[in-house]
Design an enzyme around this catalytic site. Structure first.
Site, mmCIF file in Angstrom:
data_model
loop_
_atom_site.group_PDB
_atom_site.id
_atom_site.type_symbol
_atom_site.label_atom_id
_atom_site.label_comp_id
_atom_site.label_asym_id
_atom_site.label_seq_id
_atom_site.Cartn_x
_atom_site.Cartn_y
_atom_site.Cartn_z
ATOM 1 N N ASN A 158 -4.519 4.253 -9.272
ATOM 2 C CA ASN A 158 -4.802 3.211 -8.278
ATOM 3 C C ASN A 158 -4.756 1.858 -8.976
ATOM 4 O OD1 ASN A 158 -5.539 2.559 -5.498
ATOM 5 N ND2 ASN A 158 -7.497 1.874 -6.344
ATOM 6 N N LYS A 159 -4.922 0.798 -8.217
ATOM 7 C CA LYS A 159 -4.838 -0.558 -8.762
ATOM 8 C C LYS A 159 -5.671 -0.688 -10.035
ATOM 9 C CE LYS A 159 -2.825 -3.144 -7.344
ATOM 10 N NZ LYS A 159 -1.425 -3.467 -7.717
ATOM 11 N N ARG A 206 9.398 1.634 -6.791
ATOM 12 C CA ARG A 206 7.983 1.622 -7.196
ATOM 13 C C ARG A 206 7.649 2.995 -7.784
ATOM 14 N NH1 ARG A 206 4.713 -2.238 -4.914
ATOM 15 N NH2 ARG A 206 3.296 -1.568 -6.550
ATOM 16 N N GLN A 218 -5.415 -9.153 -4.608
ATOM 17 C CA GLN A 218 -5.245 -8.482 -3.316
ATOM 18 C C GLN A 218 -6.558 -8.410 -2.541
ATOM 19 O OE1 GLN A 218 -4.083 -7.302 -6.254
ATOM 20 N NE2 GLN A 218 -2.141 -6.224 -6.000
ATOM 21 N N ASP A 251 -2.699 5.291 -5.138
ATOM 22 C CA ASP A 251 -1.242 5.209 -5.070
ATOM 23 C C ASP A 251 -0.589 6.541 -5.414
ATOM 24 O OD1 ASP A 251 -0.145 2.171 -4.819
ATOM 25 O OD2 ASP A 251 -2.152 2.244 -5.689
ATOM 26 N N GLY A 256 0.814 -1.197 0.000
ATOM 27 C CA GLY A 256 0.000 0.000 0.000
ATOM 28 C C GLY A 256 0.851 1.250 0.000
ATOM 29 N N ALA A 257 0.358 2.304 -0.647
ATOM 30 C CA ALA A 257 1.150 3.522 -0.799
ATOM 31 C C ALA A 257 1.597 4.132 0.520
ATOM 32 C CB ALA A 257 0.363 4.535 -1.637
#
Length: 311
Positions: free
Chosen positions: A190-191, A34, A139, A180, A1-2
């Site tokens: 985001n994802k 990342r 996830q 993120d 997670g960010a």
């Protein structure tokens, strides 16, 4: 997670300092690990600055460790504040759809979007939590379901592709997820699959809410086009649990994230308040003026909400 990446990045720099490594070189390697999650570089830079600004070479590692611990404590406090602000957006009897994992595994506190969901459950407002499986790494199915069960939430896991029919059936009152990186204009990385949910939510008239700390807002990236999206190995898509499922030699398009434009986002919930509508002016009020980093400005102990205000 960010958020946790920011914490981990800070502690990584502190560890390099205690090991007498080349701290700037170590910081550069960590920050580049990342590219999409802005919190990582933010945490690294904060601890590196504390190390470099120390008046004593002997005490510099201690200064780095103290800053890393401060980041951890701030993130835990931010989680609690995000939960409180986000709860104001959750209606009674809410059926919430979430994507990826945003709980205690992604922050130093209870999480971001998941912290809001837990707060809603404790307040008696959560009727159902819908957990996307979140392909290809699952996830949601692996992590969010674990945290939901541990918290005693009413939940069910669904295939990502089932979200559309679920909304069409009127079974979703809110989409609530994390981020993120948030660009200065409010574009959210985001994802992967988040953008699809935003489009579906707009079509079905479902509020689409993003929860993230101010440290996730990157004022140095003007819009979504400037966000670097990390691409992952093809094997994550072409195989499952170590077993090849696609034809041998198949290539894959496997972005880890996608970018949702601000026009599809109902609100962004931070520890400083709620930005609604989501635009550059409202985010700037919650962030810092003139800083190209991601850290919010100091407003003392006050927490304010920006709602329906154009700035």
């Amino acid at each position: 997670g960010a958020p946790m990446l920011g914490v981990a990045g800070g502690y990584g720099v502190a560890l390099a300092a205690f090991l007498s490594d080349d701290v700037p070189a170590a910081a550069s390697r960590i920050a580049a690990a990342r590219p999409t999650a802005v919190n990582l570089g933010w945490g690294v830079l904060r601890v590196q600055a504390a190390y470099g600004n120390s008046d004593s070479a002997r005490l510099a590692p201690l200064a780095a460790l103290a800053e890393a611990r401060a980041i951890e404590a701030e993130d835990a406090a931010a989680s609690d504040a995000i939960a409180a602000h986000g709860l104001t957006l959750v209606p009674a009897g809410a059926r919430i759809l979430t994507h990826c994992n945003t709980g205690a595994l992604v922050s130093a506190g209870q999480g971001t979007a998941f912290a809001v969901i837990v707060a809603a459950h404790r307040a008696g407002r959560l009727a159902q939590l819908w957990v996307d499986e979140t392909r290809p790494l699952l996830q949601g199915a692996r992590l969010t379901s674990y945290e939901a069960r541990r918290a005693g939430l009413p939940y069910a896991v669904l295939p990502d592709a089932a979200a559309a029919s679920l909304m069409a059936a009127g079974q979703v009152d809110m989409v609530l997820l994390g981020a993120d990186r948030i660009a200065a204009d409010g574009s959210v990385a985001n994802k992967v699959g988040t953008y699809s949910l935003a489009v579906l939510a707009r079509h079905h008239g479902v509020p689409f809410v993003v929860a993230a700390p101010v440290s996730t807002i990157d004022f140095g990236t003007p819009d979504g086009a400037g966000i670097v999206v990390e691409h992952r190995p093809a094997g994550e898509v072409t195989s499952y649990a170590g077993t090849q499922v696609a034809a041998a030699g198949s290539d894959a398009y496997n972005p880890a994230f996608d970018v949702t434009p601000p026009g599809l986002i109902t609100a962004v919930v931070t520890e400083r308040g709620v930005a609604r509508p989501v635009n550059a002016g409202n985010l700037r009020v919650l962030g810092v003026s003139g800083d190209t980093g991601a850290r919010g400005h100091d407003t003392g102990d006050s927490v304010f909400s920006v709602t329906s205000v154009e700035r």
